[in-house]
Design an enzyme around this catalytic site. Structure first.
Site, PDB file in Angstrom:
ATOM      1  N   CYS A  91       1.251  -0.749   0.646  1.00  0.00           N
ATOM      2  CA  CYS A  91      -0.105   0.224   0.096  1.00  0.00           C
ATOM      3  C   CYS A  91       1.072   0.945   0.021  1.00  0.00           C
ATOM      4  CB  CYS A  91      -1.100  -0.168   1.310  1.00  0.00           C
ATOM      5  SG  CYS A  91      -2.118  -1.317   1.718  1.00  0.00           S
ATOM      6  N   ARG A 127       1.273   1.293  -5.705  1.00  0.00           N
ATOM      7  CA  ARG A 127       1.893   0.454  -4.908  1.00  0.00           C
ATOM      8  C   ARG A 127       0.282  -0.663  -4.593  1.00  0.00           C
ATOM      9  NH1 ARG A 127       6.511   0.973  -2.675  1.00  0.00           N
ATOM     10  NH2 ARG A 127       5.427  -0.090  -0.765  1.00  0.00           N
ATOM     11  N   TRP A 144      -4.241  -1.464  -1.074  1.00  0.00           N
ATOM     12  CA  TRP A 144      -3.469  -2.583  -1.716  1.00  0.00           C
ATOM     13  C   TRP A 144      -3.757  -4.035  -1.456  1.00  0.00           C
ATOM     14  CZ3 TRP A 144      -3.487  -4.190  -6.657  1.00  0.00           C
ATOM     15  CH2 TRP A 144      -2.941  -5.483  -7.171  1.00  0.00           C
ATOM     16  N   ASN A 173       0.401  -0.061   5.938  1.00  0.00           N
ATOM     17  CA  ASN A 173       1.405  -0.545   5.229  1.00  0.00           C
ATOM     18  C   ASN A 173       2.036  -2.093   5.821  1.00  0.00           C
ATOM     19  OD1 ASN A 173       2.307  -2.154   2.700  1.00  0.00           O
ATOM     20  ND2 ASN A 173       4.214  -0.802   2.325  1.00  0.00           N
ATOM     21  N   GLY A 174       0.811  -3.237   4.695  1.00  0.00           N
ATOM     22  CA  GLY A 174       2.238  -4.289   6.168  1.00  0.00           C
ATOM     23  C   GLY A 174       0.989  -5.752   5.971  1.00  0.00           C
ATOM     24  N   GLU A 222       7.463 -20.756 -20.251  1.00  0.00           N
ATOM     25  CA  GLU A 222       7.350 -19.381 -20.084  1.00  0.00           C
ATOM     26  C   GLU A 222       8.422 -18.395 -20.459  1.00  0.00           C
ATOM     27  OE1 GLU A 222       5.608 -17.838 -18.431  1.00  0.00           O
ATOM     28  OE2 GLU A 222       6.902 -15.697 -16.797  1.00  0.00           O
ATOM     29  N   LYS A 257       7.574 -14.761 -22.533  1.00  0.00           N
ATOM     30  CA  LYS A 257       8.940 -13.339 -22.018  1.00  0.00           C
ATOM     31  C   LYS A 257       9.793 -12.742 -22.909  1.00  0.00           C
ATOM     32  CE  LYS A 257       6.528 -12.352 -18.830  1.00  0.00           C
ATOM     33  NZ  LYS A 257       5.971 -13.316 -18.772  1.00  0.00           N
ATOM     34  N   GLU A 271       6.654 -11.498 -25.817  1.00  0.00           N
ATOM     35  CA  GLU A 271       6.146 -10.385 -25.912  1.00  0.00           C
ATOM     36  C   GLU A 271       6.751  -9.312 -25.716  1.00  0.00           C
ATOM     37  OE1 GLU A 271       3.743 -10.979 -21.538  1.00  0.00           O
ATOM     38  OE2 GLU A 271       4.592 -11.745 -21.390  1.00  0.00           O
ATOM     39  N   HIS A 275      11.905 -35.623 -32.415  1.00  0.00           N
ATOM     40  CA  HIS A 275      10.876 -35.141 -33.549  1.00  0.00           C
ATOM     41  C   HIS A 275      10.586 -33.918 -34.449  1.00  0.00           C
ATOM     42  CE1 HIS A 275      10.041 -39.254 -30.998  1.00  0.00           C
ATOM     43  NE2 HIS A 275      10.671 -38.447 -29.995  1.00  0.00           N
ATOM     44  N   LYS A 331      -2.250  -5.494 -19.808  1.00  0.00           N
ATOM     45  CA  LYS A 331      -2.378  -6.531 -18.111  1.00  0.00           C
ATOM     46  C   LYS A 331      -2.943  -7.049 -17.269  1.00  0.00           C
ATOM     47  CE  LYS A 331       0.420  -6.801 -14.754  1.00  0.00           C
ATOM     48  NZ  LYS A 331       1.523  -7.904 -15.180  1.00  0.00           N
TER      49      LYS A 331
HETATM   50  C1  AGP Z   1       2.079 -12.162 -18.681  1.00  0.00           C
HETATM   51  O1  AGP Z   1       3.349 -12.145 -19.112  1.00  0.00           O
HETATM   52  C2  AGP Z   1       1.198 -11.788 -19.484  1.00  0.00           C
HETATM   53  N1  AGP Z   1       1.192 -10.753 -19.219  1.00  0.00           N
HETATM   54  C3  AGP Z   1       0.076 -12.879 -19.951  1.00  0.00           C
HETATM   55  O2  AGP Z   1       0.409 -13.762 -20.466  1.00  0.00           O
HETATM   56  C4  AGP Z   1      -0.789 -12.890 -18.435  1.00  0.00           C
HETATM   57  O3  AGP Z   1       0.234 -13.632 -17.645  1.00  0.00           O
HETATM   58  C5  AGP Z   1      -1.993 -13.656 -19.242  1.00  0.00           C
HETATM   59  O4  AGP Z   1      -2.751 -12.833 -19.615  1.00  0.00           O
HETATM   60  C6  AGP Z   1      -2.848 -14.116 -17.388  1.00  0.00           C
HETATM   61  O5  AGP Z   1      -2.904 -12.559 -16.709  1.00  0.00           O
HETATM   62  P1  AGP Z   1      -3.022 -12.801 -15.599  1.00  0.00           P
HETATM   63  O6  AGP Z   1      -2.643 -14.103 -14.773  1.00  0.00           O
HETATM   64  O7  AGP Z   1      -4.016 -11.719 -14.972  1.00  0.00           O
HETATM   65  O8  AGP Z   1      -5.057 -14.009 -15.648  1.00  0.00           O
END
Ligand code: AGP
Length: 620
Positions: free
Chosen positions: A2, A27, A75, A101-102, A492, A496, A499, A515, A615
């Site tokens: 927070c 935050r 938060w 905050n905590g 993953e 990363k 994207e 394969h 996001k």
């Molecule tokens: C991950 O870096 C991406 N931003 C995206 O794949 C994300 O993980 C996915 O949209 C799921 O989001 P969520 O965890 O908020 O459900």
């Protein structure tokens, strides 16, 4: 996480406190509040669910005026986001206001005993116990009352406290949550972080654990918990506001990568006590969990990769059949899910449309649904039968990093929790694994410390890749190879990278190379091989040799001291500290995140807000 701000001076406190909150919204932003002393020395406050803008709209309709006050942007960790749970929190007589905050781990026992002593509580938060404790201990000296109150607390706190009887000062205190003092001219400040007050002063004092701060218009005193005075000289901060919001890092993504040790430490502190694991907010009976005959883990993107890792974890130690699905596939393939299935949905935002739809689909089929989520009050958290919050704090960068490792950490603890319920592991084995788990924050810090300086090895590799990419006329791409519990990390790492750098990258189980994918190998692909010590190490070593023999460029992630792989004279080596194989994915995530970050930085893209992405994907 927070954000808190305190101000003592001669200017309009409301303006300073609300602007400070705006600077701290990274935050937390699910509710906000402010309290000031009016001319009569009374405490007046406003608080509202929603972002700081909601609070300022309330203040336009019901203004406050004062030159001393405290404010908070939340938060949520305990108590859903609403007006009542927003800070500040007051004592029974509304003579004391606190922002915090905590996480107060022992708040329930404190609250129970305070209620028995006659205190009335208004909210569901852990923070409110602080206001009532200060009320209990107040005998005319606020600083003394705060000192006694914080000695009762277990967990983490950064607080600002006001009392009606002492309308000329604010008391601050901290343990494991950040608190700084801003030293001004005829004014002084307290805040969670520098951006809140940089507009007014660059002279900052960092408050350390166990210190109590007493500020009025002219003076700043700092004492320890025994009341002994501590002299602290201010530091001069030369950052601009943008740098300050990122804690001096150039991007939120890099800041959040480096927050991971603290996040995992907080998870350990809030989830483990006396070697037992507890999920207070879980709300699914243990016998419901025990009787699950199979487990489906459902999520999107990075959360799916955490869930796929969770499959390996849960199958290894609970011997329960587990499968992992992307939410968009799960919801449309008529999954075989029923009352004997535990469905675990994972979502940082708690608002991902496909995952929310999958959760509803699972509930329609009478499955118990457990959410692993980072946002209290989110749709997925609210609609599940039970929830475990990851407490990663707000994740601003679109590319998920600390939320991913927080999801992994939560899945590790849930695995051991289930293994105990199912008696699939002995008490000793669980204790041994918990002890390994508790080492993770220091291993993360050690790994990060190897690659934090400008020009570190990974940044250097990224620069080499850029040069290679330009020479190869864009024929270069990335292939991530791994086996067993680290195979999801290959997915993953590829996600990363693609994207935020927009370069083609693919994750593959290394055993699949023969394969098909091995046909890709010539001098173009950069092949990231996760080859740390594990039961499949020899197999990975062979895969590396196959790639090298065909001219591929290998970046091997290995365990420090592994001379065998080094003897292969590979192009690039990234070494990480030795770690128990079962827990290795959480540590290996670090080089994968940093490689993606530095490659994207070489190409000059908008790392925190990559093109075409959001996001939280709240649409299908
Ligand atoms: C991950 O870096 C991406 N931003 C995206 O794949 C994300 O993980 C996915 O949209 C799921 O989001 P969520 O965890 O908020 O459900």
């Amino acid at each position: 996480m927070c954000g808190i701000v305190g101000y003592v001076g001669r200017k309009d406190a409301v303006d300073i406190l609300t602007k400070g909150l705006k600077r701290l919204e990274y935050r937390g932003y699910d509710s906000a509040g402010i309290a000031v002393f009016n001319d009569a020395g009374e405490i007046l406050f406003r608080k509202k669910k929603g972002k700081v803008n909601e609070l300022t709209q309330v203040l336009e309709k019901e203004p406050l005026a004062g030159t001393i006050g405290i404010s908070h942007t939340r938060w949520s960790t305990h108590g859903v986001p609403n007006d009542v749970n927003a800070h500040p929190h007051l004592d029974c007589k509304s003579e004391i206001a606190v922002v915090h905050n905590g996480i107060i781990e022992n708040f329930q026992e404190l609250k129970d005993s305070l209620i028995i002593e006659g205190h009335n509580f208004a909210s569901d938060t852990d923070t409110e116990v602080i206001a009532h404790l200060v009320e209990k201990f107040y005998e005319g000296n606020l600083e003394e009352a705060v000192r006694k109150a914080v000695k009762e607390l277990r967990g983490s706190y950064a607080i600002c406290v006001m009392h009606k009887n002492e309308p000329d000062r604010i008391i601050g205190a901290r343990l494991d949550s950040p608190l700084i003092i801003g030293v001004g001219k005829d004014e002084n400040f307290l805040a969670s972080d520098i951006p809140a007050i940089l507009e007014y002063t660059r002279d900052i004092v960092y408050v350390k654990n166990g210190e109590i701060v007493n500020i009025d218009v002219e003076n700043v005193t700092v004492k320890n918990l025994d009341g002994a005075r501590i002299e602290k000289a201010p530091e001069r901060i030369e950052w601009d506001i943008g740098q300050a919001e990122k804690g001096g890092f150039s991007h939120f993504m890099l800041k959040e990568i480096f927050e991971q040790p603290e996040v995992i430490k907080k998870i350990i502190n809030t989830r483990i006590s006396d070697d037992s694991i507890h999920f207070d907010e879980l709300k699914i009976d243990e016998d419901e969990l025990v009787k699950a005959r199979n487990i489906a883990i459902v999520a999107c993107g990075t959360a799916y990769h955490a869930g796929l890792t969770g499959k390996y974890m849960l199958e290894e130690y609970t011997r329960t059949p587990v499968w992992a699905d992307t939410s968009s596939e799960f919801r449309y393939r008529d999954p075989i899910v029923n009352k004997d299935t535990l469905v675990i949905v994972i979502s940082q935002s708690g608002e991902t449309a496909d995952t929310l739809a999958a959760l509803r689909e699972a509930r329609k089929r009478n499955a118990k649904v457990l959410a692993i989520c980072n946002v209290l009050g989110s749709s997925i958290a609210r609609e599940s039968d039970g929830v475990i919050f990851t407490h990663a704090g707000p994740e601003i960068a679109v590319a998920s990093t600390k939320a991913y490792t927080a999801q992994l950490a939560t899945l590790y603890l849930f695995t051991l929790y289930m293994a105990k319920l199912k008696c699939s592991l002995s008490e000793e084995k669980i204790k041994e694994l918990l002890n390994e788990f508790k080492n993770i924050p220091s291993l993360l810090s050690e790994t990060l410390s190897r690659y934090e300086v400008e020009g570190n090895e990974i940044a250097h590799y990224a620069r080499d890749f850029k040069a290679y990419y330009e020479k190869s006329h864009t024929k270069s791409f990335f292939l991530y190879l791994a086996r067993n519990i680290n195979y999801p990390n290959a997915l993953e790492g590829a996600l990363k990278l693609k994207e935020i750098s927009y370069i083609s990258a693919e994750g593959y189980p290394a055993g699949e190379m023969k394969h098909g994918p091995i046909a890709l190998i010539d001098e173009n692909p950069w092949v990231i091989c996760i080859a740390t010590k594990s039961r499949t190490y020899e197999k990975m070593r062979s895969n590396i040799q196959e790639v090298k023999a065909r001219g591929g460029i290998v970046v091997a992630i290995i365990t420090t001291g592994d001379e065998s792989i080094k003897s292969l004279k590979l192009n690039y080596i990234i070494d990480i500290p030795e770690i128990h194989e079962f827990f290795s994915p959480i540590l290996i995530a670090i080089p994968l995140q940093l490689l993606a970050y530095y490659v994207a930085r070489e190409f000059g893209y908008d790392i925190d807000q990559p093109r075409n992405l959001a996001k939280s994907v709240t649409v299908e």
